[in-house]
Design a protein around this motif. Structure first.
Motif, PDB file in Angstrom:
ATOM      1  N   GLY A 245     -26.252  -3.804  -5.444  1.00 39.75           N
ATOM      2  CA  GLY A 245     -26.958  -4.817  -4.648  1.00 39.75           C
ATOM      3  C   GLY A 245     -28.428  -4.816  -5.029  1.00 39.75           C
ATOM      4  N   SER A 246     -28.821  -5.762  -5.852  1.00 37.65           N
ATOM      5  CA  SER A 246     -30.197  -5.785  -6.355  1.00 37.65           C
ATOM      6  C   SER A 246     -31.082  -6.715  -5.539  1.00 37.65           C
ATOM      7  N   ASP A 247     -32.378  -6.422  -5.551  1.00 36.86           N
ATOM      8  CA  ASP A 247     -33.417  -7.214  -4.896  1.00 36.86           C
ATOM      9  C   ASP A 247     -33.173  -7.362  -3.390  1.00 36.86           C
TER      10      ASP A 247
ATOM     11  N   VAL B  39     -33.628  -0.389   7.544  1.00 41.90           N
ATOM     12  CA  VAL B  39     -33.184  -1.758   7.785  1.00 41.90           C
ATOM     13  C   VAL B  39     -33.003  -2.419   6.426  1.00 41.90           C
ATOM     14  N   PHE B  40     -31.769  -2.808   6.128  1.00 43.81           N
ATOM     15  CA  PHE B  40     -31.429  -3.483   4.881  1.00 43.81           C
ATOM     16  C   PHE B  40     -31.275  -4.973   5.195  1.00 43.81           C
ATOM     17  N   HIS B  41     -32.081  -5.815   4.565  1.00 45.65           N
ATOM     18  CA  HIS B  41     -32.038  -7.258   4.801  1.00 45.65           C
ATOM     19  C   HIS B  41     -30.994  -7.866   3.853  1.00 45.65           C
ATOM     20  N   THR B  42     -29.754  -7.904   4.334  1.00 45.05           N
ATOM     21  CA  THR B  42     -28.624  -8.270   3.475  1.00 45.05           C
ATOM     22  C   THR B  42     -28.344  -9.772   3.415  1.00 45.05           C
ATOM     23  N   SER B  43     -28.678 -10.500   4.459  1.00 41.07           N
ATOM     24  CA  SER B  43     -28.375 -11.931   4.477  1.00 41.07           C
ATOM     25  C   SER B  43     -29.019 -12.684   3.309  1.00 41.07           C
TER      26      SER B  43
ATOM     27  N   GLN C  72     -26.390 -14.902  -3.734  1.00 35.83           N
ATOM     28  CA  GLN C  72     -25.132 -14.775  -4.466  1.00 35.83           C
ATOM     29  C   GLN C  72     -24.264 -16.022  -4.314  1.00 35.83           C
ATOM     30  N   GLY C  73     -24.725 -17.003  -3.531  1.00 39.13           N
ATOM     31  CA  GLY C  73     -23.976 -18.244  -3.332  1.00 39.13           C
ATOM     32  C   GLY C  73     -22.907 -18.139  -2.259  1.00 39.13           C
ATOM     33  N   ILE C  74     -22.981 -17.123  -1.435  1.00 38.56           N
ATOM     34  CA  ILE C  74     -22.006 -16.945  -0.366  1.00 38.56           C
ATOM     35  C   ILE C  74     -22.484 -17.705   0.862  1.00 38.56           C
ATOM     36  N   GLU C  75     -21.627 -18.583   1.371  1.00 41.72           N
ATOM     37  CA  GLU C  75     -21.983 -19.350   2.556  1.00 41.72           C
ATOM     38  C   GLU C  75     -21.787 -18.472   3.782  1.00 41.72           C
ATOM     39  N   LEU C  76     -22.846 -18.338   4.552  1.00 43.30           N
ATOM     40  CA  LEU C  76     -22.807 -17.540   5.769  1.00 43.30           C
ATOM     41  C   LEU C  76     -23.056 -18.428   6.968  1.00 43.30           C
ATOM     42  N   LEU C  77     -22.380 -18.144   8.066  1.00 47.18           N
ATOM     43  CA  LEU C  77     -22.665 -18.844   9.308  1.00 47.18           C
ATOM     44  C   LEU C  77     -24.052 -18.441   9.770  1.00 47.18           C
TER      45      LEU C  77
END
Length: 117
Positions: free
Chosen positions: A17-19, A64-68, A74-79
């Motif tokens: 998981g970069s950046d 705290v990892f800011h994953t969203s 990555q092009g993943i659609e999140l609600l």
């Protein structure tokens, strides 16, 4: 000398998981104090320990990892709001001379962690 390190693995893709923005806080009761902000590199690791030297003392901490933002890149659609917008891991450092490694394994709807080596 003790130090704190981390890395992030995207288990959905099987890649680092970069950046990803990572913040470290010192926890004292209900109060948290920001100590450091770093980003993971191309290997999912930070370029240097998140905590070391005279600042590395026993106590309670929070990563705290800011994953969203990572998943959105990555092009993943999140609600909205995202199910895992931020991943917060609270942990204790008992010894001032040990190496603590706190890895994060993430996917858009799950995560896990453990005390690494």
């Amino acid at each position: 000398m003790g130090r704190l390190t981390t890395h992030v693995l995207d288990t959905a893709k099987g890649l680092p998981g970069s950046d990803i923005k990572v913040e470290l806080y010192k926890v004292d009761g209900e109060q948290t104090t920001l100590i450091n902000t770093v980003y993971t590199n191309h290997d999912g690791r930070t370029d240097a320990p998140i905590l070391e030297g005279a600042d590395y003392v026993s106590g309670k901490y929070q990563l705290v990892f800011h994953t969203s933002p990572y998943f959105k890149k990555q092009g993943i659609e999140l609600l909205e709001p995202a199910f895992l917008d931020d991943v917060v891991i609270r942990f204790g450092i008992a010894e001032g001379e040990e190496h603590y490694h706190v890895p994060l394994l993430i996917a858009p709807y799950s995560y896990s962690t453990y005390r690494g080596s």
